[in-house]
Design a protein around this motif. Sequence first.
Motif, PDB file in Angstrom:
ATOM      1  N   UNK A   4      -0.221  -9.439  42.556  1.00  0.00           N
ATOM      2  CA  UNK A   4      -0.286 -10.844  42.946  1.00  0.00           C
ATOM      3  C   UNK A   4       0.822 -11.590  42.226  1.00  0.00           C
ATOM      4  N   UNK A   5       1.608 -12.353  42.981  1.00  0.00           N
ATOM      5  CA  UNK A   5       2.691 -13.141  42.379  1.00  0.00           C
ATOM      6  C   UNK A   5       2.222 -14.580  42.191  1.00  0.00           C
ATOM      7  N   UNK A   6       2.167 -15.027  40.960  1.00  0.00           N
ATOM      8  CA  UNK A   6       1.807 -16.407  40.660  1.00  0.00           C
ATOM      9  C   UNK A   6       3.073 -17.206  40.394  1.00  0.00           C
ATOM     10  N   UNK A   7       3.056 -18.470  40.788  1.00  0.00           N
ATOM     11  CA  UNK A   7       4.209 -19.341  40.578  1.00  0.00           C
ATOM     12  C   UNK A   7       3.768 -20.584  39.822  1.00  0.00           C
ATOM     13  N   UNK A   8       4.647 -21.168  39.010  1.00  0.00           N
ATOM     14  CA  UNK A   8       4.263 -22.347  38.223  1.00  0.00           C
ATOM     15  C   UNK A   8       3.998 -23.579  39.082  1.00  0.00           C
ATOM     16  N   UNK A   9       4.676 -23.678  40.224  1.00  0.00           N
ATOM     17  CA  UNK A   9       4.444 -24.798  41.135  1.00  0.00           C
ATOM     18  C   UNK A   9       4.846 -24.415  42.542  1.00  0.00           C
ATOM     19  N   UNK A  10       4.323 -25.131  43.500  1.00  0.00           N
ATOM     20  CA  UNK A  10       4.597 -24.876  44.907  1.00  0.00           C
ATOM     21  C   UNK A  10       6.010 -25.340  45.243  1.00  0.00           C
ATOM     22  N   UNK A  11       6.800 -24.518  45.957  1.00  0.00           N
ATOM     23  CA  UNK A  11       8.145 -24.947  46.373  1.00  0.00           C
ATOM     24  C   UNK A  11       8.060 -26.160  47.293  1.00  0.00           C
ATOM     25  N   UNK A  12       9.122 -26.928  47.345  1.00  0.00           N
ATOM     26  CA  UNK A  12       9.155 -28.111  48.204  1.00  0.00           C
ATOM     27  C   UNK A  12       8.987 -27.754  49.669  1.00  0.00           C
TER      28      UNK A  12
END
Length: 86
Positions: A4-12
Amino acid sequence: MTAVEFVPELPGSRRGGRPVANAGFAAALRERPGEWAVWPKPITTETMRVYRRSIPRGILRAFHGGGFEAAVREGRLYVRYVGGAQ
């Protein structure tokens, strides 16, 4: 199991056009009210039709607040600022 790839924030989001690019164009139109300008980038015929309706309604973020008119002539999109609430 797949990692699972987690990201710090949602891309624009690209929804509503390109607000940064369109904001400069909208600002230039506000500086010269009443003057028609040609849309600055190539767009498809379908996009022209959508923008022709969306710009006066303030649907595209750069054109919120109203006061804009748009028209298609000879395969080009023209836009002008005629005033309105900001």
